[in-house]
Design an enzyme around this catalytic site. Sequence first.
Site, PDB file in Angstrom:
ATOM      1  N   GLU A 441       0.830  -1.193   0.000  1.00  0.00           N
ATOM      2  CA  GLU A 441       0.000   0.000   0.000  1.00  0.00           C
ATOM      3  C   GLU A 441       0.869   1.249   0.000  1.00  0.00           C
ATOM      4  OE1 GLU A 441      -2.532  -0.834   3.303  1.00  0.00           O
ATOM      5  OE2 GLU A 441      -1.021  -0.352   4.805  1.00  0.00           O
ATOM      6  N   CYS A 442       0.428   2.237  -0.749  1.00  0.00           N
ATOM      7  CA  CYS A 442       1.054   3.544  -0.875  1.00  0.00           C
ATOM      8  C   CYS A 442       2.527   3.410  -1.267  1.00  0.00           C
ATOM      9  CB  CYS A 442       0.869   4.353   0.402  1.00  0.00           C
ATOM     10  SG  CYS A 442       0.971   6.145   0.128  1.00  0.00           S
ATOM     11  N   GLY A 443       3.467   3.655  -0.363  1.00  0.00           N
ATOM     12  CA  GLY A 443       4.872   3.552  -0.729  1.00  0.00           C
ATOM     13  C   GLY A 443       5.250   2.189  -1.257  1.00  0.00           C
TER      14      GLY A 443
END
Length: 575
Positions: A441-443
Amino acid sequence: MNERSRPEQLPQHRPRFVVAGTGSGSGKTTVTLGLLRAFARRGLTVQAFKCGPDYIDPAYHAAVTGRTARNLDSWMTSGGYMLEYFLRSSEAADLSVIEGVMGLYDGKEATALTGSTAEIALLTGSPVLLVVDVRSMGRSAAAIVLGFQQLEPGLRIAAVIVNRCGSASHYRTVKASIEAACGIPVIGWLARDEGLDIPERHLGLLPAVERGELEPLFDRAADLLEAGTDLDVLLQIAAAASVLHYPAAGEILPVEGSTEENPSESDPAARKHLQETGGQDAQEPPGVLPAAAHYPAAAAKILQETGGQDAQEPPGVLPAAAAHYPVAAAKKAGNIQCYPPLDNAAPQAFASVNDPAPVIAVAQDAAFNFYYADNLELLARAGARLALFSPLSGEGIPPEADGIYLGGGFPEEFAATIAGNSAFLLGLRAAAAAGMPLYAECGGYMVLARSLTDRAGAVHEMAGIIPAHTVMQDRRTALGYREVTARADCLLLKQGERLRGHEFHYSLMSYSPGEPRLYAYDSSGRSGSQPEGYAQGNVMAAYAHIHLASHIPAAIRLVEACRSYHGSNKDMLCT
């Protein structure tokens, strides 16, 4: 089991208070950090909490207290779950300090308390310490406090600290006006002091925290609060907080808006887990977290540690209870970092009620550190063993891994280092090719792309598992709560099931032309709904930081997917 030993039957004394502000920038974080350090100096064990989905403030809190800080969120999780989590996490502490988010009444809705600091204070029965910025005002400060006091009569604002006073005389003026108009004690103050300004929360700040560069700020805030605040009165307020009780199993429900589908009927893995742990049956509400009274004998050790049952019952082997698995407590075990077993637990504590216990590798360093502590704990409570590793230190995927969890953080700040760690990137590719469950998720989502373009325009090769390129932007591209709905069956969810989370990033994901876009979710926020993320086979990734407690079967499914993978194709990862 003796009914009197059940946690929902025992009164729980938790000295506590909420530090709230009149708005963002009022100084609540400075006050919180100073109080955490000041009370720690007195020899108290202080447990810090942060309202809402913030990751940076908990990093400050952990640096000050030496204990993993924890998020409390009344929108992403149910009130029952949040209360149970607060009680478990604060059990070993002398004092709990809960830092608010934005202003006291700011939340998800314009006319309700949903997701606000005020709602969390009410749900936890916590007295409120209100921080008021009194620059350039006198008696008007009383009007501000009076308004906060009257907006929600059920909320107890127990004391006030005034921030950015011009002088001791200024402090005496606002103190007298607030106490006369509101009947609330003003117990302390801070002067205007540029030395107390917290550095701008740009990406890359966390490494400064980890290196100890903010220690002088923490100490200065504590020094000034000790000099200008009646800490003994604040401790009395905390100690007088109302007695709490653990919610019963049926009260730890899914959040409103989550799927109504009963996981025990729709998902064999979830059903098997819930049957074996006693977490629910066909008559119980969907998504219920197995409560202390319902755990089998195999979980007795956890329940003993968390107040769940008598010491005479058999020792347990389930590998996690939230209060005992802070990331900061990770220890080296061979070539990986592993969560330690419970105190005095036998080595078989890593076994679950569904042997063998799968290993989920969790990237944990300055580039990957945005994890809700209870997400990791829920995975462990569902039967996983969590192995921490550091891509920035040159480590590859632990050979023991049966699954991978790449959280968010600051990969753009360390893109060159990540690109240079061939063991990590090749390990990700090999894991994906071998069918190992891989959630990001995200990064972590950014790192699974083909490349990452940093703010300076430099292009860095990434894992190339997702047919896209990440490009950093000068301005924030997304911020806010999200409710995500699975477009098809995937690693965490069945089609139509939902999770809640939060999105915050400065990058854009650009998918390669002609490549099929295999979205993970429909993501809903204030601006509407749009498809988001990527899901194919064993890989699932998206920008949203989801909270597993919003739909607990998602944690069970990830662990069961890793269990299914256990023992297969591992030779590919060790070369």
